[in-house]
Design an enzyme around this catalytic site. Structure first.
Site, short mmCIF file in Angstrom:
data_model
loop_
_atom_site.label_atom_id
_atom_site.label_comp_id
_atom_site.label_asym_id
_atom_site.label_seq_id
_atom_site.Cartn_x
_atom_site.Cartn_y
_atom_site.Cartn_z
N LYS A 174 0.81 -1.21 0.00
CA LYS A 174 0.00 0.00 0.00
C LYS A 174 0.85 1.27 0.00
O LYS A 174 0.50 2.27 -0.61
CB LYS A 174 -0.89 -0.04 1.25
CG LYS A 174 -1.74 1.16 1.51
CD LYS A 174 -2.48 1.01 2.84
CE LYS A 174 -1.54 1.15 4.01
NZ LYS A 174 -2.20 0.99 5.32
N HIS A 228 -1.90 -3.19 14.29
CA HIS A 228 -1.11 -2.10 13.72
C HIS A 228 -1.12 -0.96 14.72
O HIS A 228 -2.18 -0.44 15.04
CB HIS A 228 -1.70 -1.65 12.37
CG HIS A 228 -0.74 -0.82 11.56
ND1 HIS A 228 -0.23 0.36 12.03
CD2 HIS A 228 -0.20 -1.01 10.33
CE1 HIS A 228 0.59 0.87 11.12
NE2 HIS A 228 0.62 0.06 10.08
N GLU A 278 4.86 -5.88 9.02
CA GLU A 278 4.40 -5.33 7.74
C GLU A 278 4.83 -3.88 7.57
O GLU A 278 3.98 -2.99 7.45
CB GLU A 278 2.86 -5.37 7.68
CG GLU A 278 2.23 -6.69 7.91
CD GLU A 278 0.74 -6.56 8.25
OE1 GLU A 278 0.26 -5.44 8.47
OE2 GLU A 278 0.06 -7.59 8.29
C1 LIG Z 1 -0.96 0.65 6.11
C2 LIG Z 1 -0.69 -0.68 6.69
C3 LIG Z 1 0.62 -1.12 6.93
C4 LIG Z 1 1.83 -0.26 6.70
O1 LIG Z 1 1.89 0.72 7.67
P1 LIG Z 1 3.15 1.70 7.81
O2 LIG Z 1 2.78 2.59 8.91
O3 LIG Z 1 3.33 2.37 6.52
O4 LIG Z 1 4.33 0.84 8.16
C5 LIG Z 1 0.81 -2.40 7.43
N1 LIG Z 1 -0.25 -3.21 7.69
C6 LIG Z 1 -1.52 -2.82 7.47
C7 LIG Z 1 -2.62 -3.77 7.78
C8 LIG Z 1 -1.79 -1.55 6.99
O5 LIG Z 1 -3.06 -1.17 6.79
#
Ligand SMILES: *Cc1c(COP(=O)(O)O)cnc(C)c1O
Length: 413
Positions: free
Chosen positions: A89, A217, A294
């Site tokens: 993303k 997250h 992630e």
């Molecule tokens: C957006 C997102 C990420 C990445 O987050 P960052 O803050 O850019 O590291 C990871 N996992 C999920 C489920 C997300 O929605």
């Protein structure tokens, strides 16, 4: 995507050293950068930028393959027991995905289009997890039919959707997280209350499905790793509750949130990830499980620099105004959607008198202003600016508003 043969690895390393010094010296006086801080710095020199601008025009985003590889390796070195699933993303450009694939990363996707980009870059469906907690049935089926088998849910409704269409998948149960230091809250919309996790796991089991992973997250641009620590404690309680309910959990997914330097510097990757490794050891060290992360922003933000040109200038309300050829509808979209405060780097800034000014983008919208509080030298029309830390949530959310082209992307070594 074009590779510039002229920019070798050695070149770009020496450029990095130079740029770093320049980035430090152009920091506002309040932010005293030391040698170990992680500061925003361009991946190209102004000489390289001029060459690129001449060849490809502006605005152009430059990806440095070596900077990206180096970030991946630093994260892996500081978190040796954590498998990286890059969050596509943040930037699903194939050049970025390809480098991460070659480095040994896996990938987190939230749509079929992202999955296709990842496959084009070399990832296999077995190296992917799907982390969208509320998918369309089409999204679910397309990814499933292509071979993806790890899908996320955080409520009974999503569980029923998955049960109806693809019951034989590995479920990831997403927990909501609260974090005090993150700039962007990613639990306002998704994630179950950790206290409800055992009940949601039991709901899956009663439908004959298997819950294999808990995820969370902490929020994006999480500046303080102790937020992870607090969340890991709650996740452990949820984990034990789910296991007691009969779930055969085998993976903990600690999400993203790893910060990147913008106008404010952040902890080094080593310092940040070491704190994280200690917290993982404290809360999950006794379990023989897989741990995955992630990272999106923390992985890719620094590897991309924007080259933009001054199109015009004027004085309004006593302040110099500069108009540049990229703005908040383009590569600076992160300013609106992601609260990013991008540093504008000018050539030889340390030798020129600087003053406060307004820098605005190229569209007709009055909101298209990229900076109102940076002190810059008097800029000439035609002059180039470099904007570091443009790798995450910039081109990903850019649009062609006003009929203007979004920035071209090229890759250098
Ligand atoms: C957006 C997102 C990420 C990445 O987050 P960052 O803050 O850019 O590291 C990871 N996992 C999920 C489920 C997300 O929605």
């Amino acid at each position: 995507m074009i590779s510039l043969a002229s920019a070798t690895a050695a070149d770009s390393n020496s450029v990095l050293v130079d740029r770093r010094r320049e980035a430090i010296s152009s920091e506002p006086e309040t932010a005293v950068a030391t040698a170990v801080e992680r500061v925003a710095r361009p991946v190209v020199s102004f000489d390289q930028a001029r060459e690129i601008a001449e060849q490809y025009g502006t605005p152009t985003l430059v990806i440095s393959r070596s900077v990206l590889a180096e970030t991946y390796r630093s994260m892996k070195a500081a978190l040796p027991n954590v498998e990286m699933f890059y969050a596509a993303k943040a930037n699903s450009d194939v050049a970025i995905l390809r480098t991460l694939c070659l480095e040994g990363s896996s990938v987190d996707v939230c749509s079929y289009r992202e999955m296709q980009s990842a496959m084009l870059a070399g990832f296999k469906p077995e190296q992917m997890i799907h982390t969208h907690p509320c998918k369309t049935v089409q999204n679910l089926l397309d990814c499933y039919n292509e071979g993806l088998r790890w899908f996320t849910y955080d409520c009974v409704g999503e569980l029923e959707k998955i049960a109806a269409h693809t019951p034989d998948v590995n479920l990831i149960l997403r927990l909501a997280a609260s974090s005090s230091s993150s700039l962007i809250n990613l639990s306002a919309k998704f994630g179950c209350d950790p206290l409800d996790a055992p009940k949601l796991a039991a709901e899956a089991l009663s439908r004959g499905m298997s819950v294999r992973c808990l995820s969370f997250h902490v929020g994006s641009q999480c500046l303080d790793p102790s937020d992870f620590s607090r969340m890991l404690k709650k996740a452990r309680t949820a984990w034990d509750g789910c296991v007691a309910a009969g779930a055969q959990l085998e993976v903990l997914d600690i999400g993203g949130g790893f910060p990147a330097p913008y106008r404010a510097s952040v902890m080094t990757i080593h310092e940040y990830c070491s704190a994280l490794a200690a917290a993982l050891e404290e809360h999950f060290g006794d379990l023989p499980i897989r741990i995955i992360a992630e990272p999106g922003r923390g992985m890719v933000a620094e590897c991309m620099t924007l080259i933009t040109k001054v199109l015009g200038r004027s004085v309004r309300g006593g302040l110099p105004w500069y108009f540049i050829d990229d703005g908040v509808y383009g590569s600076f979209s992160g300013k609106l959607f992601d609260h990013a405060d991008f540093e504008l780097v000018t050539e030889n800034a340390e030798y020129r008198t600087r003053s406060r000014c307004v820098v605005a983008g190229p569209t007709c919208d009055s909101h298209d202003v990229v900076s109102i509080d940076q002190e810059l030298p008097e800029l000439e029309v035609g002059e180039l600016l470099l904007v570091p830390t443009m790798g995450a949530y910039s081109n990903a959310s850019a649009s062609g508003f006003n009929g203007l082209d979004i920035a071209r992307i090229i890759e250098v070594e």
